[in-house]
Design a protein around this motif. Structure first.
Motif, PDB file in Angstrom:
ATOM      1  N   ASP A  80      32.624  21.292  10.512  1.00  0.00           N
ATOM      2  CA  ASP A  80      31.604  21.075  11.424  1.00  0.00           C
ATOM      3  C   ASP A  80      31.899  21.061  12.870  1.00  0.00           C
ATOM      4  OD1 ASP A  80      30.205  20.940   8.748  1.00  0.00           O
ATOM      5  OD2 ASP A  80      30.887  18.651   8.671  1.00  0.00           O
ATOM      6  N   SER A  83      28.627  16.042   7.584  1.00  0.00           N
ATOM      7  CA  SER A  83      27.375  16.908   8.499  1.00  0.00           C
ATOM      8  C   SER A  83      26.096  16.169   8.503  1.00  0.00           C
ATOM      9  CB  SER A  83      27.074  18.012   7.666  1.00  0.00           C
ATOM     10  OG  SER A  83      28.244  19.035   7.782  1.00  0.00           O
ATOM     11  N   ARG A  84      25.708  15.435   7.436  1.00  0.00           N
ATOM     12  CA  ARG A  84      24.545  14.440   7.490  1.00  0.00           C
ATOM     13  C   ARG A  84      24.559  13.349   8.510  1.00  0.00           C
ATOM     14  NH1 ARG A  84      22.160   9.835   5.842  1.00  0.00           N
ATOM     15  NH2 ARG A  84      24.264   8.965   5.401  1.00  0.00           N
ATOM     16  N   THR A 129      26.491  13.523  11.254  1.00  0.00           N
ATOM     17  CA  THR A 129      26.610  14.122  12.663  1.00  0.00           C
ATOM     18  C   THR A 129      25.188  14.571  13.052  1.00  0.00           C
ATOM     19  OG1 THR A 129      27.130  16.321  11.962  1.00  0.00           O
ATOM     20  CG2 THR A 129      28.927  14.796  12.390  1.00  0.00           C
ATOM     21  N   GLU A 130      24.413  14.721  11.870  1.00  0.00           N
ATOM     22  CA  GLU A 130      22.837  14.869  12.345  1.00  0.00           C
ATOM     23  C   GLU A 130      22.071  13.853  12.779  1.00  0.00           C
ATOM     24  OE1 GLU A 130      20.710  17.909  12.459  1.00  0.00           O
ATOM     25  OE2 GLU A 130      22.814  18.873  12.289  1.00  0.00           O
ATOM     26  N   ILE A 131      22.301  12.759  12.008  1.00  0.00           N
ATOM     27  CA  ILE A 131      21.640  11.327  12.384  1.00  0.00           C
ATOM     28  C   ILE A 131      22.134  10.812  13.587  1.00  0.00           C
ATOM     29  CG2 ILE A 131      21.091   9.173  11.477  1.00  0.00           C
ATOM     30  CD1 ILE A 131      21.133  10.524   8.489  1.00  0.00           C
ATOM     31  N   PRO A 178      24.359  11.795  16.387  1.00  0.00           N
ATOM     32  CA  PRO A 178      25.317  12.895  17.159  1.00  0.00           C
ATOM     33  C   PRO A 178      26.666  12.446  17.716  1.00  0.00           C
ATOM     34  CG  PRO A 178      22.897  13.093  17.419  1.00  0.00           C
ATOM     35  CD  PRO A 178      23.182  11.636  16.788  1.00  0.00           C
TER      36      PRO A 178
END
Length: 163
Positions: free
Chosen positions: A56, A152-153, A155-157, A159
């Motif tokens: 990621d 990944s989830r 890092t989206e929420i 950053p």
């Protein structure tokens, strides 16, 4: 335990000035993007026997019997080697203002991760963080082992990129 290491945001400070004598400035080698930097670090770590892989936009080091200190030293040695070889740009020391902004950003990142249900240890003191030039703490580095989908989830929420 799977250790995650986010790709390091490389800050390059290039001075600007007038060219009174009209000479051409020294060419600056192109900087690799974060994915390229992570791939270079993974290659270096693997050459040194570390079970590193891309993950990621960063890299990870899988279970390894060596200590976290040995791991940190290996990562630092790879970055130093890559800078010495001119493969990635050298990093100028961060200013106090930059470190203050980074510390505040990481505090908000920690709060975000905790709001997603992750229990993390207390952050270092502001003074300790600044004294270490900001390399002694990142909340993502303290997360327990998890699948890449969950990582990944998060890092989206929450950053990882920031000041």
């Amino acid at each position: 335990m799977l250790t995650r290491i986010a790709a390091v945001s490389v800050v390059c400070l290039i001075g600007c000035g007038s060219q009174a004598d009209n000479t051409e400035p020294e060419p600056v080698p192109p900087s690799p993007n974060l994915d390229e930097t992570a791939a270079l670090v993974v290659d270096c770590l693997q050459e040194d026997g570390w079970p590193a892989s891309l993950l990621d936009g960063g890299f990870t080091i899988a279970d390894d019997p060596r200590t976290a200190t040995e791991q940190e030293e290996a990562v630092e040695a790879c970055f130093d080697h890559l800078m010495d070889q001119g493969l990635i740009p050298s990093v100028e020391p961060l200013t106090g203002e930059m470190l203050e902004a980074r510390y505040e950003y990481l505090l908000s990142m920690q709060e975000c991760l905790e709001s997603e249900g992750h229990s993390l240890p207390e952050p270092p003191s502001r003074e300790s963080f600044i004294d270490s030039q900001g390399i002694n703490w990142t909340p993502f580095g303290l997360l327990p082992e998890m699948g890449s989908g969950e990582f990944s989830r998060l890092t989206e929420i929450c950053p990882q990129a920031g000041p």
